[in-house]
Design a protein around this motif. Structure first.
Motif, PDB file in Angstrom:
ATOM      1  N   ALA A  18       0.776  -1.122  -0.033  1.00  0.00           N
ATOM      2  CA  ALA A  18      -0.145   0.023  -0.050  1.00  0.00           C
ATOM      3  C   ALA A  18       0.732   1.072  -0.029  1.00  0.00           C
ATOM      4  CB  ALA A  18      -0.899  -0.088   1.255  1.00  0.00           C
ATOM      5  N   ARG A  93       5.004  -5.597  -8.296  1.00  0.00           N
ATOM      6  CA  ARG A  93       4.041  -4.892  -7.527  1.00  0.00           C
ATOM      7  C   ARG A  93       2.901  -4.062  -8.207  1.00  0.00           C
ATOM      8  NH1 ARG A  93       6.325  -2.246  -2.961  1.00  0.00           N
ATOM      9  NH2 ARG A  93       6.199  -4.488  -1.983  1.00  0.00           N
ATOM     10  N   ARG A  95      -0.323  -1.398  -8.220  1.00  0.00           N
ATOM     11  CA  ARG A  95      -1.286  -0.588  -7.342  1.00  0.00           C
ATOM     12  C   ARG A  95      -2.577  -0.170  -8.093  1.00  0.00           C
ATOM     13  NH1 ARG A  95       3.503   0.992  -5.977  1.00  0.00           N
ATOM     14  NH2 ARG A  95       4.337   0.361  -3.855  1.00  0.00           N
ATOM     15  N   GLU A  97      -5.208   2.701  -7.754  1.00  0.00           N
ATOM     16  CA  GLU A  97      -5.936   3.557  -6.802  1.00  0.00           C
ATOM     17  C   GLU A  97      -7.227   4.282  -7.631  1.00  0.00           C
ATOM     18  OE1 GLU A  97      -5.207   7.535  -4.234  1.00  0.00           O
ATOM     19  OE2 GLU A  97      -3.588   6.917  -5.395  1.00  0.00           O
ATOM     20  N   TRP A 130      -1.815  -9.696  -1.248  1.00  0.00           N
ATOM     21  CA  TRP A 130      -2.392  -8.387  -1.715  1.00  0.00           C
ATOM     22  C   TRP A 130      -3.057  -8.006  -0.602  1.00  0.00           C
ATOM     23  CZ3 TRP A 130      -7.798  -7.658  -1.860  1.00  0.00           C
ATOM     24  CH2 TRP A 130      -8.532  -8.663  -1.093  1.00  0.00           C
ATOM     25  N   THR A 140      -6.994   2.051  -2.587  1.00  0.00           N
ATOM     26  CA  THR A 140      -5.943   1.547  -3.302  1.00  0.00           C
ATOM     27  C   THR A 140      -5.859  -0.003  -2.933  1.00  0.00           C
ATOM     28  OG1 THR A 140      -4.777   3.397  -2.955  1.00  0.00           O
ATOM     29  CG2 THR A 140      -3.350   1.485  -3.676  1.00  0.00           C
ATOM     30  N   TRP A 142      -3.814  -3.520  -4.105  1.00  0.00           N
ATOM     31  CA  TRP A 142      -2.460  -3.893  -4.717  1.00  0.00           C
ATOM     32  C   TRP A 142      -2.259  -5.268  -4.678  1.00  0.00           C
ATOM     33  CZ3 TRP A 142       0.449  -6.463  -1.009  1.00  0.00           C
ATOM     34  CH2 TRP A 142       0.009  -6.315   0.216  1.00  0.00           C
TER      35      TRP A 142
END
Length: 155
Positions: A18, A93, A95, A97, A130, A140, A142
């Motif tokens: 995050a 990774r 993300r 948002e 996750w 968000t 991820w």
């Protein structure tokens, strides 16, 4: 106070997914329209390249998160969403948002005939870990995928 949720806790001892994007991450803000889900997939290809060993899985999971942002949050009502891709030798990774919603993301189980509701269970099944954060009206979500290393064997 932000809502925070993490599933499948990591083993790397590093920051959770995050965290804000870091320098070197590919970060793109997209309009909250269904046509932008394909652009989100393209962002993964731009960041990783088609030959990356995790490319297909990362594209699939990113597509699920982008679709959720458009269909289930205020991003899809004239807003926008942001996709961030980070890659290192050990982990990828992503993300996403979005503009937030009335409730947190749900790993809901659906019936066999349902045409939706499989995105987060898919992310849960395929990712190393996750989670999501909800703060200041945005969410968000991820995920991380580990890059499997093959140990050299002495002959």
């Amino acid at each position: 106070m932000p809502d925070f949720h993490r599933v499948n806790g990591g083993v790397d001892g590093g920051a959770d997914g995050a965290d804000a994007p870091a320098p070197g991450d590919l970060v793109v803000q997209l309009p909250g329209a269904p046509s932008q889900v394909a652009r989100a997939r393209g962002i993964v290809t731009d960041a990783l390249g088609r030959d990356h060993p995790l490319h297909d899985d990362v594209v699939l999971l990113t597509s699920e998160l982008a679709t959720n942002a458009v269909l289930h949050t205020r991003s899809g009502a004239g807003g926008s969403f942001t996709v961030s891709v980070t890659s290192s030798p050990s982990v990828v990774r992503v993300r996403v948002e979005d503009a937030g919603s009335d409730g947190p993301p749900c790993v809901c189980r659906t019936g066999a005939q349902s045409t939706s509701g499989r995105g987060l269970p898919l992310i849960e099944a395929l990712s190393h870990r996750w989670g999501f954060t909800r703060e200041n009206g945005s969410t968000t979500v991820w995920f991380e995928l580990l890059q499997a290393g093959v140990a050299a064997v002495a002959v």
